[in-house]
Design a protein around this motif. Structure first.
Motif, PDB file in Angstrom:
ATOM      1  N   LEU A 339       4.932  27.339  -0.034  1.00 17.09           N
ATOM      2  CA  LEU A 339       5.503  26.828  -1.276  1.00 17.09           C
ATOM      3  C   LEU A 339       6.221  25.495  -1.107  1.00 17.09           C
ATOM      4  O   LEU A 339       6.689  24.910  -2.088  1.00 17.09           O
ATOM      5  CB  LEU A 339       6.463  27.857  -1.879  1.00 17.09           C
ATOM      6  CG  LEU A 339       5.830  29.179  -2.326  1.00 17.09           C
ATOM      7  CD1 LEU A 339       6.879  30.112  -2.931  1.00 17.09           C
ATOM      8  CD2 LEU A 339       4.704  28.927  -3.336  1.00 17.09           C
ATOM      9  N   SER A 340       6.299  25.006   0.119  1.00 17.69           N
ATOM     10  CA  SER A 340       6.887  23.682   0.356  1.00 17.69           C
ATOM     11  C   SER A 340       5.850  22.573   0.188  1.00 17.69           C
ATOM     12  O   SER A 340       6.196  21.395   0.199  1.00 17.69           O
ATOM     13  CB  SER A 340       7.498  23.612   1.760  1.00 17.69           C
ATOM     14  OG  SER A 340       6.480  23.661   2.762  1.00 17.69           O
ATOM     15  N   LYS A 341       4.569  22.939   0.046  1.00 18.49           N
ATOM     16  CA  LYS A 341       3.472  21.992  -0.142  1.00 18.49           C
ATOM     17  C   LYS A 341       2.843  22.211  -1.515  1.00 18.49           C
ATOM     18  O   LYS A 341       2.702  23.350  -1.966  1.00 18.49           O
ATOM     19  CB  LYS A 341       2.407  22.185   0.940  1.00 18.49           C
ATOM     20  CG  LYS A 341       2.876  21.876   2.351  1.00 18.49           C
ATOM     21  CD  LYS A 341       3.010  20.361   2.548  1.00 18.49           C
ATOM     22  CE  LYS A 341       3.309  20.020   4.001  1.00 18.49           C
ATOM     23  NZ  LYS A 341       3.419  18.553   4.216  1.00 18.49           N
ATOM     24  N   ALA A 342       2.442  21.134  -2.153  1.00 19.97           N
ATOM     25  CA  ALA A 342       1.871  21.234  -3.490  1.00 19.97           C
ATOM     26  C   ALA A 342       0.606  22.065  -3.509  1.00 19.97           C
ATOM     27  O   ALA A 342       0.297  22.734  -4.498  1.00 19.97           O
ATOM     28  CB  ALA A 342       1.604  19.836  -4.037  1.00 19.97           C
ATOM     29  N   GLU A 343      -0.166  22.017  -2.398  1.00 22.56           N
ATOM     30  CA  GLU A 343      -1.437  22.757  -2.342  1.00 22.56           C
ATOM     31  C   GLU A 343      -1.278  24.172  -1.777  1.00 22.56           C
ATOM     32  O   GLU A 343      -2.245  24.930  -1.707  1.00 22.56           O
ATOM     33  CB  GLU A 343      -2.455  21.983  -1.503  1.00 22.56           C
ATOM     34  CG  GLU A 343      -2.078  21.821  -0.028  1.00 22.56           C
ATOM     35  CD  GLU A 343      -1.168  20.618   0.232  1.00 22.56           C
ATOM     36  OE1 GLU A 343      -1.041  20.235   1.396  1.00 22.56           O
ATOM     37  OE2 GLU A 343      -0.596  20.082  -0.748  1.00 22.56           O
ATOM     38  N   GLY A 344      -0.064  24.546  -1.395  1.00 20.63           N
ATOM     39  CA  GLY A 344       0.151  25.854  -0.793  1.00 20.63           C
ATOM     40  C   GLY A 344       0.119  26.993  -1.811  1.00 20.63           C
ATOM     41  O   GLY A 344       0.447  26.809  -2.985  1.00 20.63           O
ATOM     42  N   LYS A 345      -0.280  28.154  -1.340  1.00 17.53           N
ATOM     43  CA  LYS A 345      -0.351  29.343  -2.202  1.00 17.53           C
ATOM     44  C   LYS A 345       0.159  30.569  -1.436  1.00 17.53           C
ATOM     45  O   LYS A 345       0.107  30.600  -0.200  1.00 17.53           O
ATOM     46  CB  LYS A 345      -1.780  29.600  -2.678  1.00 17.53           C
ATOM     47  CG  LYS A 345      -2.347  28.519  -3.591  1.00 17.53           C
ATOM     48  CD  LYS A 345      -3.716  28.898  -4.095  1.00 17.53           C
ATOM     49  CE  LYS A 345      -4.285  27.776  -4.987  1.00 17.53           C
ATOM     50  NZ  LYS A 345      -3.462  27.553  -6.187  1.00 17.53           N
ATOM     51  N   VAL A 346       0.604  31.551  -2.205  1.00 18.33           N
ATOM     52  CA  VAL A 346       1.067  32.821  -1.635  1.00 18.33           C
ATOM     53  C   VAL A 346       0.369  33.962  -2.361  1.00 18.33           C
ATOM     54  O   VAL A 346       0.315  33.971  -3.603  1.00 18.33           O
ATOM     55  CB  VAL A 346       2.600  32.977  -1.781  1.00 18.33           C
ATOM     56  CG1 VAL A 346       3.034  34.368  -1.308  1.00 18.33           C
ATOM     57  CG2 VAL A 346       3.330  31.899  -0.995  1.00 18.33           C
TER      58      VAL A 346
END
Length: 566
Positions: A339-346
């Motif tokens: 969540l610290s990266k725009a392209e990140g997902k959880v």
């Protein structure tokens, strides 16, 4: 009439005001007639004067003993007879009035006893004997005098205290009241409130005691429930304070500076507060896992969090633990992970098997993860929490990111899974139910705010937070009276209004602000149901809140359309 039998028939047909009868008569003499009259309730009080030629004390005693009102010896004068007749008629009249008054009094007593729902009873002067008790289907009746009343009605543990109160009442000759347990008709125990008063004779001596007892079993149950609730509240408050203290100590050990401590500590307290709010909605019965996840990650970019799993309701203690764990996972992901990266997902997936919740937290698209992982407060919290609940956690560093596998046993009644069981639920983005829209970026510097808050520490925190952004703060004021006076005399750019000031409703203050077109928000730890009538849809800043939430609310307040605030 010349004989007693004829006289008896005549009296039966029509009751006279007084009867004059000779003692010596054929078929039925005067004494026999008198005996028959006194045996009949209708003629029991009829005045009777016997006439006889027999003089002497013995004859007179016999007549009076049989129930005669007077005994006149022949010969007598007409004047003497008339005087005696007149005297007994007057006595009979007075007696009739007294008897009527007594009858009316008894009727009123019977009507009262019948009408009241209270138990009523009568006791002997020394309380050794119960003369009568009407139990009103709550306790058994006592129709005949009884000396076993203590064992019949009172709980053994209450008998000494009741007897002590009775002894004191007898000694002081005063009424007394007492609450005690009684044996009910169905064999169970109930509670009554008894009040007993003495009944006096003309010499000031107690001739009996009259008492009434009211069923207070329901009130006692409410008092017991209230006591339990107060005890439970005290327990929860102390537990919560202990948790807050522990969070503060652990956060302080890890914080590099006061600013980092304030941010981390505030976030964890906010996590606890949000979870308490969710539990309050269900009356502290349960919380839904999906709602917990949405609530705890609301501060992050939740559109990049996808969840999947069946509906699961967690009991309060487990729900609190799960909330803190999800808060730590979300915070760590926002700082160092996906969540610290725009392209990140959880992706968050869960299922329930054999009474155990299995939850997977999988991150993708974040910065490279170094192994071994650095252990922080969040990691320790997750591991220790699960260990205390009999569960386990494992963290894996994978090529695409971090993965946590969490297992948590669910106690009996600790989880309620929908009828679909663990049937795969549709994967869905974790979008908050209501996303607050930021207000115009209008600076707060130089704005004039009024703070209405009765809790000094909270008020000081609000004042310090607003002043740090350049706001000119007036207050705090802590009463409805002072708030109304201040509002009517000054104009403000915004008001933060506590929804309850020392138990006083603030509807009048809210109405005054609305009338003067002064924008305001309610600041409260209660839900919307605690807002004044007519203001249920007003803007609310929920306690506790972070510095960021305070300033965001203030910005939206001064930059919003006034009509949109109400």
């Amino acid at each position: 009439m010349t004989d007693g039998e004829a006289a008896l028939r005549a009296v039966t047909r029509r009751l006279p005001g007084l009867l004059l009868s000779d003692v010596m008569m054929p078929r039925m003499d005067g004494i026999q007639l008198l005996t028959r009259l006194r045996a009949d309730p209708r003629t029991k009080t009829l005045p009777v004067i016997l006439l006889s030629a027999r003089a002497g004390e013995e004859a007179k005693v016999e007549a009076l003993g049989a129930g005669a009102d007077d005994y006149v010896v022949k010969p007598f004068t007409a004047r003497e007879l008339l005087a005696r007749v007149d005297a007994h008629l007057k006595i009979a009249s007075v007696r009739g009035e007294v008897m009527e008054t007594l009858r009316e009094s008894e009727e009123r007593y019977r009507a009262f006893v019948t009408a009241t729902s209270d138990i009523v009873y009568r006791m002997s002067p020394d309380w050794n004997e119960m003369r009568h008790l009407q139990g009103k289907d709550f306790i058994r009746d006592t129709d005949d005098p009884s000396q076993a009343w203590l064992e019949t009605y009172l709980h053994p543990d209450d008998q000494p205290q009741v007897l002590a109160a009775i002894d004191e009442a007898i000694r002081t000759k005063t009424p007394f009241e007492f609450e005690h347990r009684v044996k009910r008709l169905d064999g169970t125990l109930g509670w009554v409130h008894s009040r007993v008063v003495p009944v006096w004779d003309e010499n000031g001596e107690i001739i009996e005691w009259f008492g009434a007892a009211r069923d207070i079993s329901e009130r006692k149950r409410h008092e017991e429930t209230q006591s339990l609730l107060v005890g439970e509240l005290s327990h929860r408050v102390k537990n919560t304070l202990a948790v807050v203290q522990a969070i503060a100590q652990h956060t302080l050990r890890r914080a590099k500076d006061p600013e980092e401590f304030a941010a981390s500590f505030g976030g964890r307290i906010q996590s606890l507060s949000s979870m308490h709010g969710l539990l309050s909605q269900s009356g502290w019965q349960h919380a839904d896992l999906q709602e917990i996840l949405r609530d705890q990650l609301a501060a992050h970019e939740t559109s990049r969090v996808v969840s999947s799993g069946p509906p699961v309701r967690l009991e309060p203690q487990v729900a609190l633990h799960v909330a803190l764990m999800l808060h730590e996972l979300g915070t760590n992901s926002a700082k160092y992970g996906a969540l610290s990266k725009a392209e990140g997902k959880v992706n968050v997936n869960w299922a329930v098997h054999d009474g155990r919740l299995r939850l997977e937290w999988r991150e993708r698209g974040g910065p490279p993860v170094e192994s071994p992982l650095k252990r922080g407060f969040g990691t320790n919290l997750i591991e220790q929490t699960l260990k205390s609940e009999g569960g386990s956690s494992h963290v894996f560093v994978e090529a695409n990111g971090l993965r946590w596998d969490i297992t948590l046993p669910l106690k009996t009644g600790g989880a309620i899974v929908s009828g679909e069981g663990n049937k795969s639920a549709k994967r869905r983005p974790l979008v908050p139910q209501s996303v607050p829209q930021p207000g115009p970026a209008e600076p707060l510097k130089g704005r004039h705010f009024l703070i209405v808050e009765d809790e000094p520490l909270i008020a000081l925190d609000i004042v310090a937070g607003l002043e740090s952004a350049g706001v000119i703060v007036e207050g705090p004021v802590s009463s409805v009276k002072d708030a109304l006076r201040t509002v009517e005399g000054t104009s403000f750019d915004g008001v933060l209004l506590d929804a309850n000031l020392r138990g006083e409703p603030v509807g009048d203050v809210a109405a005054a602000l609305t009338r003067r077109n002064i924008p305001f928000v309610f600041v409260t730890g209660y839900g919307r149901q605690a807002l004044p009538e007519g203001f249920g849809q007003s803007t609310v800043l929920t306690k506790p809140f972070t510095q960021e939430q305070l300033l965001q609310t203030a910005v939206r307040l001064v930059g919003s359309v006034l009509s949109g605030l109400r």
